[in-house]
Write an enzyme that holds these catalytic residues in place. Structure first.
Site, PDB file in Angstrom:
ATOM      1  N   LYS A 148     -79.947 -16.839  79.136  1.00 15.19           N
ATOM      2  CA  LYS A 148     -78.805 -15.932  79.053  1.00 15.19           C
ATOM      3  C   LYS A 148     -79.061 -14.781  80.019  1.00 15.19           C
ATOM      4  CE  LYS A 148     -76.096 -13.297  75.619  1.00 15.19           C
ATOM      5  NZ  LYS A 148     -75.920 -12.955  74.203  1.00 15.19           N
ATOM      6  N   SER A 163     -71.489 -13.889  71.917  1.00 20.19           N
ATOM      7  CA  SER A 163     -71.509 -13.557  73.325  1.00 20.19           C
ATOM      8  C   SER A 163     -72.319 -14.525  74.182  1.00 20.19           C
ATOM      9  CB  SER A 163     -72.073 -12.147  73.505  1.00 20.19           C
ATOM     10  OG  SER A 163     -73.442 -12.108  73.125  1.00 20.19           O
ATOM     11  N   SER A 179     -74.226 -13.922  67.902  1.00 20.42           N
ATOM     12  CA  SER A 179     -74.007 -14.441  69.259  1.00 20.42           C
ATOM     13  C   SER A 179     -74.754 -15.715  69.607  1.00 20.42           C
ATOM     14  CB  SER A 179     -74.351 -13.374  70.284  1.00 20.42           C
ATOM     15  OG  SER A 179     -73.277 -12.488  70.393  1.00 20.42           O
TER      16      SER A 179
HETATM   17  N1  GLN Z   1     -69.542 -10.772  68.164  1.00 12.54           N
HETATM   18  C1  GLN Z   1     -70.412  -9.696  67.785  1.00 12.54           C
HETATM   19  C2  GLN Z   1     -70.082  -8.453  68.583  1.00 12.54           C
HETATM   20  O1  GLN Z   1     -69.213  -8.510  69.394  1.00 12.54           O
HETATM   21  C3  GLN Z   1     -71.852 -10.099  67.940  1.00 12.54           C
HETATM   22  C4  GLN Z   1     -72.369 -10.007  69.324  1.00 12.54           C
HETATM   23  C5  GLN Z   1     -73.801 -10.378  69.455  1.00 12.54           C
HETATM   24  O2  GLN Z   1     -74.393 -10.977  68.547  1.00 12.54           O
HETATM   25  N2  GLN Z   1     -74.386 -10.018  70.575  1.00 12.54           N
HETATM   26  O3  GLN Z   1     -70.682  -7.434  68.412  1.00 12.54           O
END
Ligand code: GLN
Length: 491
Positions: A79, A154, A178
């Site tokens: 990532k 994400s 995420s």
């Molecule tokens: N969808 C969640 C957010 O937007 C989690 C994001 C993540 O785990 N990095 O904060």
């Protein structure tokens, strides 16, 4: 061999050992696929083809000389939140469009030391804020199961790259879901370990008390391979815990018997099966719970904090931490700088408003508000207290069960460009964020399809109980075939 991209990590290890193919052949095969197919998926921000070929060649030479590291020559990708020395690290943002890291994140170093070959850096929602990977400066990622749908976020690039057969495994980060939510949307297994298990050094910070790196793969076994290579104490991260890392693969090997889950008490929290949950998704989760029972597990009904409360707590605390973490991007030290600033104030404000996307700005504003004098006690301190109560509810539930099972997400992958409001998108995180507030380990594994799209079940473990999660998912996968299904473009 033309099916190299469908092999599991174990199959790759065996194939390399038997000289069925070399690491260079495998790497070239995957790079060719990325070259021809990723224009429709957009999972990579940077492909490090030359570097990967060099490393693969070296791995083949080392293997021939007797180097016996099991993961030597096995491809993967990172990532783009992990710093990679000499390679662009954007975090999905215009702010870091030109940032070439001078050092490696600890996990990047650990994985390289295990002999794995990185093919490049994967797309993601900007600064890991998002649930659909439509918030990347480098364009949306398309779900390999249906190119008109989101892969989740994400870590959407990581999930899409594994689901598209570009790499067998990939790293991700999970601050509020995420890893697990994109794993669910892309038919993969994804694990977020206990907070403190994997070093955060060199992982660009979103919300530091939640952030944790983890692994994506097609199976629990593949995830265990990558997680094993990543994990371990790191004195460079003050929240890294000095605790022995179990031999996860060895433990999975030992699983056997007719009722391999005998004695396992699986907690089912009714709060996670309420009105927001799509009925077809719910049915698939219930089917999977029956499979657990057939394999010897007992279901126990437990209570957890209302996930709506958990959601509100997360969306206050995570932006608060983000507003502080992202203050370092000021246009002065590195990253994007606006053209022709009038004065210092103009330099800061324009660099930040031009360099950050709308969602990141929204979070910085929300977080700054919650931390500001006069609101700090009412919002931030209150939410911290609720955070403790959420953890208490998990600990109480674990008095009567060994592991908790819930849906990973309320729906399957939705269409790209649906223009959901921020609040609607946040609702998609409703089942995953509690885990991060409590620092617990959690895994999502595929349990079926709704309208041709994958559904994931979330397992939550006690602190440090990654073994239980991996074992339970592994037993399920040894007795079902959902994790072996692949998107048409992989076949
Ligand atoms: N969808 C969640 C957010 O937007 C989690 C994001 C993540 O785990 N990095 O904060």
């Amino acid at each position: 061999m033309s099916n190299l991209h469908t092999l599991s990590v174990q199959e790759i290890i065996t194939g390399l050992a038997n000289k069925d193919f070399s690491s260079l052949e495998l790497t070239n095969h995957l790079l060719n696929r990325i070259d021809s197919l990723d224009k429709d998926i957009n999972s990579f921000i940077t492909v490090t083809a030359d570097l990967a070929k060099e490393q693969a060649k070296l791995a083949d030479e080392l293997r021939a000389k007797g180097d016996s590291r099991p993961l030597l020559g096995v491809p993967m990708a990172h990532k783009d939140i992990f710093c990679t020395q000499g390679v662009l690290t954007t975090c999905g943002s215009k702010m870091l469009y030109n940032f070439v890291s001078p050092y490696n994140a600890t996990i990047v170093e650990n994985i390289a030391n295990a002999g794995m070959i990185s093919l490049g850096k994967l797309n993601m929602d900007e600064f890991a804020m998002g649930s659909d990977n439509e918030k990347s400066y480098y364009g949306a990622v398309h779900n390999p199961w249906d190119l008109e749908r989101v892969p989740g976020g994400s870590s959407g690039g990581s999930a899409a790259a594994v689901a598209a057969g570009f790499v067998p495994v990939a790293t991700g980060s999970d601050t509020g879901g995420s890893i697990r939510q994109p794993a669910s949307f892309c038919g993969l297994t994804g694990i977020k370990p206990t907070y403190g298990r994997v070093s955060r050094f060199g992982m660009i910070a979103y919300a530091s008390s939640f952030d944790q790196a983890g692994a994506f793969g097609r199976s629990a076994l593949d995830c265990a391979c990558l997680l094993q290579a990543m994990s371990g104490y790191d004195p460079k991260d003050s929240t890294s815990v000095n605790k022995e890392v179990p031999d996860w693969l060895g433990e999975l090997d030992k699983v056997s018997g007719d009722k391999p889950l005998a004695g396992l008490r699986v907690g089912v929290p009714q709060e996670y099966f309420g009105t927001g949950l799509n009925a077809d998704v719910k049915a698939k989760i219930e089917d999977a719970l029956k499979v657990y029972q057939d394999l010897g597990a007992t279901l126990v009904y437990v209570h957890l904090t209302d996930p709506q409360i958990t959601l509100a707590t997360y969306y206050l605390l995570a932006p608060a931490e983000a507003s502080s973490n992202l203050s370092r991007f000021d246009g002065v030290r590195y990253g994007y700088r606006c053209e022709n600033p009038k004065d210092l104030h103009d330099l800061y404000t324009r660099s930040r408003s031009e360099g950050f996307g709308a969602e990141v700005q929204r979070r910085i504003i929300m977080g700054t508000y919650a931390l500001s004098a006069g609101y700090f006690d009412a919002y931030y301190v209150k939410a911290q207290k609720v955070r403790r109560l959420i953890l208490n509810d998990f600990l109480k539930a674990f008095e009567t069960c060994d592991i908790i099972a819930t849906p990973t997400a309320p729906t399957v992958a939705y269409k790209l460009g649906e223009n959901l409001s921020p609040a609607e998108i946040y609702m998609g995180d409703v089942y995953t964020i509690g885990v991060n507030l409590a620092g617990l380990p959690s895994l999502s594994h595929p349990v079926g399809f709704v309208g041709g799209l994958p559904v994931g079940l979330q397992l939550i473990g006690k602190h440090w109980a990654e073994s239980e999660l991996l074992k339970t998912a592994h037993v399920y996968q040894a007795n079902t075939k959902f994790h072996q299904e692949m998107a048409d473009l992989v076949k």
